[in-house]
Structure formats: C-alpha cells, structure tokens
Design a protein around this motif. Sequence first.
Motif, PDB file in Angstrom:
ATOM      1  N   LEU A  69      -1.149   5.041   6.829  1.00  0.00           N
ATOM      2  CA  LEU A  69      -1.680   3.919   7.501  1.00  0.00           C
ATOM      3  C   LEU A  69      -0.201   3.274   8.003  1.00  0.00           C
ATOM      4  O   LEU A  69      -0.226   2.726   9.197  1.00  0.00           O
ATOM      5  CB  LEU A  69      -2.559   2.899   6.759  1.00  0.00           C
ATOM      6  N   ALA A  70       0.723   3.076   7.001  1.00  0.00           N
ATOM      7  CA  ALA A  70       1.881   2.195   7.344  1.00  0.00           C
ATOM      8  C   ALA A  70       2.551   3.162   8.528  1.00  0.00           C
ATOM      9  O   ALA A  70       3.235   2.265   9.621  1.00  0.00           O
ATOM     10  CB  ALA A  70       2.859   2.439   6.095  1.00  0.00           C
ATOM     11  N   LEU A  71       2.339   4.535   8.505  1.00  0.00           N
ATOM     12  CA  LEU A  71       3.289   5.150   9.408  1.00  0.00           C
ATOM     13  C   LEU A  71       2.473   4.994  10.973  1.00  0.00           C
ATOM     14  O   LEU A  71       3.089   4.856  12.030  1.00  0.00           O
ATOM     15  CB  LEU A  71       3.364   6.668   9.181  1.00  0.00           C
ATOM     16  N   ILE A  72       1.163   5.127  10.844  1.00  0.00           N
ATOM     17  CA  ILE A  72       0.316   4.899  12.065  1.00  0.00           C
ATOM     18  C   ILE A  72       0.886   3.425  12.623  1.00  0.00           C
ATOM     19  O   ILE A  72       0.741   3.275  13.753  1.00  0.00           O
ATOM     20  CB  ILE A  72      -1.267   5.030  11.856  1.00  0.00           C
ATOM     21  N   LEU A  73       0.671   2.443  11.872  1.00  0.00           N
ATOM     22  CA  LEU A  73       1.151   1.034  12.240  1.00  0.00           C
ATOM     23  C   LEU A  73       2.407   0.751  12.802  1.00  0.00           C
ATOM     24  O   LEU A  73       2.636  -0.065  13.917  1.00  0.00           O
ATOM     25  CB  LEU A  73       0.611  -0.079  11.140  1.00  0.00           C
ATOM     26  N   ALA A  74       3.404   1.731  12.335  1.00  0.00           N
ATOM     27  CA  ALA A  74       4.996   1.616  12.783  1.00  0.00           C
ATOM     28  C   ALA A  74       4.793   2.428  14.103  1.00  0.00           C
ATOM     29  O   ALA A  74       5.559   1.661  15.014  1.00  0.00           O
ATOM     30  CB  ALA A  74       5.619   2.278  11.693  1.00  0.00           C
ATOM     31  N   ALA A  75       3.931   3.169  14.267  1.00  0.00           N
ATOM     32  CA  ALA A  75       4.058   4.028  15.714  1.00  0.00           C
ATOM     33  C   ALA A  75       3.337   3.025  16.651  1.00  0.00           C
ATOM     34  O   ALA A  75       3.653   2.794  17.853  1.00  0.00           O
ATOM     35  CB  ALA A  75       2.968   5.139  15.828  1.00  0.00           C
ATOM     36  N   LEU A  76       2.246   1.986  16.335  1.00  0.00           N
ATOM     37  CA  LEU A  76       1.525   1.147  17.070  1.00  0.00           C
ATOM     38  C   LEU A  76       2.541   0.021  17.401  1.00  0.00           C
ATOM     39  O   LEU A  76       2.638  -0.465  18.642  1.00  0.00           O
ATOM     40  CB  LEU A  76       0.332   0.685  16.466  1.00  0.00           C
ATOM     41  N   VAL A  77       3.235  -0.217  16.666  1.00  0.00           N
ATOM     42  CA  VAL A  77       4.462  -1.515  16.677  1.00  0.00           C
ATOM     43  C   VAL A  77       5.429  -0.927  17.862  1.00  0.00           C
ATOM     44  O   VAL A  77       5.570  -1.631  18.778  1.00  0.00           O
ATOM     45  CB  VAL A  77       5.210  -1.907  15.606  1.00  0.00           C
TER      46      VAL A  77
ATOM     47  N   GLY B 118       0.708  -1.373   0.024  1.00  0.00           N
ATOM     48  CA  GLY B 118       0.122  -0.086  -0.080  1.00  0.00           C
ATOM     49  C   GLY B 118       0.906   1.414  -0.155  1.00  0.00           C
ATOM     50  O   GLY B 118       0.336   2.517   0.185  1.00  0.00           O
ATOM     51  N   TRP B 119       2.061   1.224  -0.175  1.00  0.00           N
ATOM     52  CA  TRP B 119       2.896   2.324   0.044  1.00  0.00           C
ATOM     53  C   TRP B 119       2.762   3.155  -1.135  1.00  0.00           C
ATOM     54  O   TRP B 119       2.863   4.496  -0.944  1.00  0.00           O
ATOM     55  CB  TRP B 119       4.358   2.022   0.173  1.00  0.00           C
ATOM     56  N   GLY B 120       2.256   2.710  -2.251  1.00  0.00           N
ATOM     57  CA  GLY B 120       2.218   3.648  -3.498  1.00  0.00           C
ATOM     58  C   GLY B 120       0.966   4.694  -3.305  1.00  0.00           C
ATOM     59  O   GLY B 120       0.749   5.597  -4.008  1.00  0.00           O
ATOM     60  N   PHE B 121       0.114   4.454  -2.533  1.00  0.00           N
ATOM     61  CA  PHE B 121      -1.207   5.287  -2.092  1.00  0.00           C
ATOM     62  C   PHE B 121      -0.898   6.133  -1.031  1.00  0.00           C
ATOM     63  O   PHE B 121      -0.302   5.899  -0.171  1.00  0.00           O
ATOM     64  CB  PHE B 121      -2.168   4.481  -1.846  1.00  0.00           C
ATOM     65  N   ALA B 122      -1.558   7.417  -1.060  1.00  0.00           N
ATOM     66  CA  ALA B 122      -1.437   8.359   0.037  1.00  0.00           C
ATOM     67  C   ALA B 122      -2.082   7.413   1.294  1.00  0.00           C
ATOM     68  O   ALA B 122      -1.272   7.935   2.244  1.00  0.00           O
ATOM     69  CB  ALA B 122      -2.310   9.471  -0.143  1.00  0.00           C
ATOM     70  N   TRP B 123      -3.011   7.073   1.285  1.00  0.00           N
ATOM     71  CA  TRP B 123      -3.543   6.228   2.467  1.00  0.00           C
ATOM     72  C   TRP B 123      -2.702   5.006   3.015  1.00  0.00           C
ATOM     73  O   TRP B 123      -2.728   4.997   4.087  1.00  0.00           O
ATOM     74  CB  TRP B 123      -4.793   5.745   2.308  1.00  0.00           C
ATOM     75  N   GLY B 124      -1.835   4.692   2.143  1.00  0.00           N
ATOM     76  CA  GLY B 124      -1.069   3.434   2.656  1.00  0.00           C
ATOM     77  C   GLY B 124       0.119   4.122   3.359  1.00  0.00           C
ATOM     78  O   GLY B 124       0.484   3.428   4.315  1.00  0.00           O
TER      79      GLY B 124
END
Length: 193
Positions: free
Chosen positions: A57-65, A48-54
């Motif tokens: 979302l990836a950064l939010i999930l990284a913060a949750l990790v 999903g990195w190619g999309f703005a939402w991706g």
Amino acid sequence: ILVAFTVTNSSLIVMRRESPTYRPRLLGQLLVAFNAVSLGMCITFVHGWGFAWGKLLALILAALVALTWGLIKMFCPSSAVFGGNRPIASTWAEGVEYFRTPFVPLIPCLGTIFNAYLIAQLDMSGILLLLLYFVISTAFYFYYRARKRAVRSRQRRFRRGRGSYEEVEMHQVESSEDAVDGEDTKQDLPAIT
C-alpha cells in the motif's frame, strides 16, 4: 503548525500555478488529492510498514503521489503573474518583479510530504482526532457557505422585486429576530406583485 505549513505550501502552488481554461478547478482538485495521498502514504510508511499489505500500500500510494505531482506539473501551467487569473492578480502591475520560489511545484510538494511524515509520527489516536477535526471543520465550512449563499440569493431576489410573499414574511421574521435589546427592527419591504 504542520497543517499550517501544508496549507502554506498548497497556497504557494495555487498562487504560482493555474488551472487550464478547459478545467478551471483542476489545480484545486489535484492539490486536495496530493495532500490526501501524501498523508495516507506517510501514515502507511510509519504505521503499516511492518505488514506485507503495508509495504504494498505504501508503494502504491508513493506512486500516486508522484503521479499527482506530475499531473500538477504537466497540466497546470505557471501563472504569467502572481495569482494567475484570480482577482488578486489585477493588483499587481505588469512588469513588476516578485520573488519566485524556485522549483515550484517540486519544493512545496516535498515540503507537504515532509509535513505529512511528521504528522504521521503521532499515535493513531492523534491522527484519527486530526482527521475528525478536518471532517467536522470542512462540514461546518460547507454548511456555513451554503447558508450564506442562500441568504445572499434571497436578498438579491428581494432587491430585484422577485421574491414571493412567503419569502418577504420570512425575511421580516428573520430581521425582527435580530433585534437588539428587544427593539423591533422589522423592515418594511415593498409589496411584491
């Protein structure tokens, strides 16, 4: 194999850390959350990195990790002995040294993230099949566990003489269904008054 390595990493954390006494299941809950969020983060990074939402979302999930790892580190203290308060800990003699993996929970958590990243390299159909396998096997496990627990509970009541007449009949029917080669193995249970 990657799932097995992830389970090994989680098992190492379970054996080297323990839940606080006021929340005895906290470590397990945090590990499940860490594994799920790590997999979600890696899938989002890869697919999903190619999309703005991706990216968001990836950064939010990284913060949750990072938050989940911090919660494990902060609220789940190191075990005094290998295995902590679990029954296996009683088999270890006091004063016996065992190998201590350095930087627990950091190293196993990083290993889990790398495994999740490698799993995320699969096509989405492969990932969906893997998730479907997890759901089915988990549902089967809990079904089997609940059924075994009910049978054990019923057997305990029989041993104590507290079962009802209907339960005694059901137990007799179940034991006769387990007959080998057509032999009747119906058990004579004591009458319950």
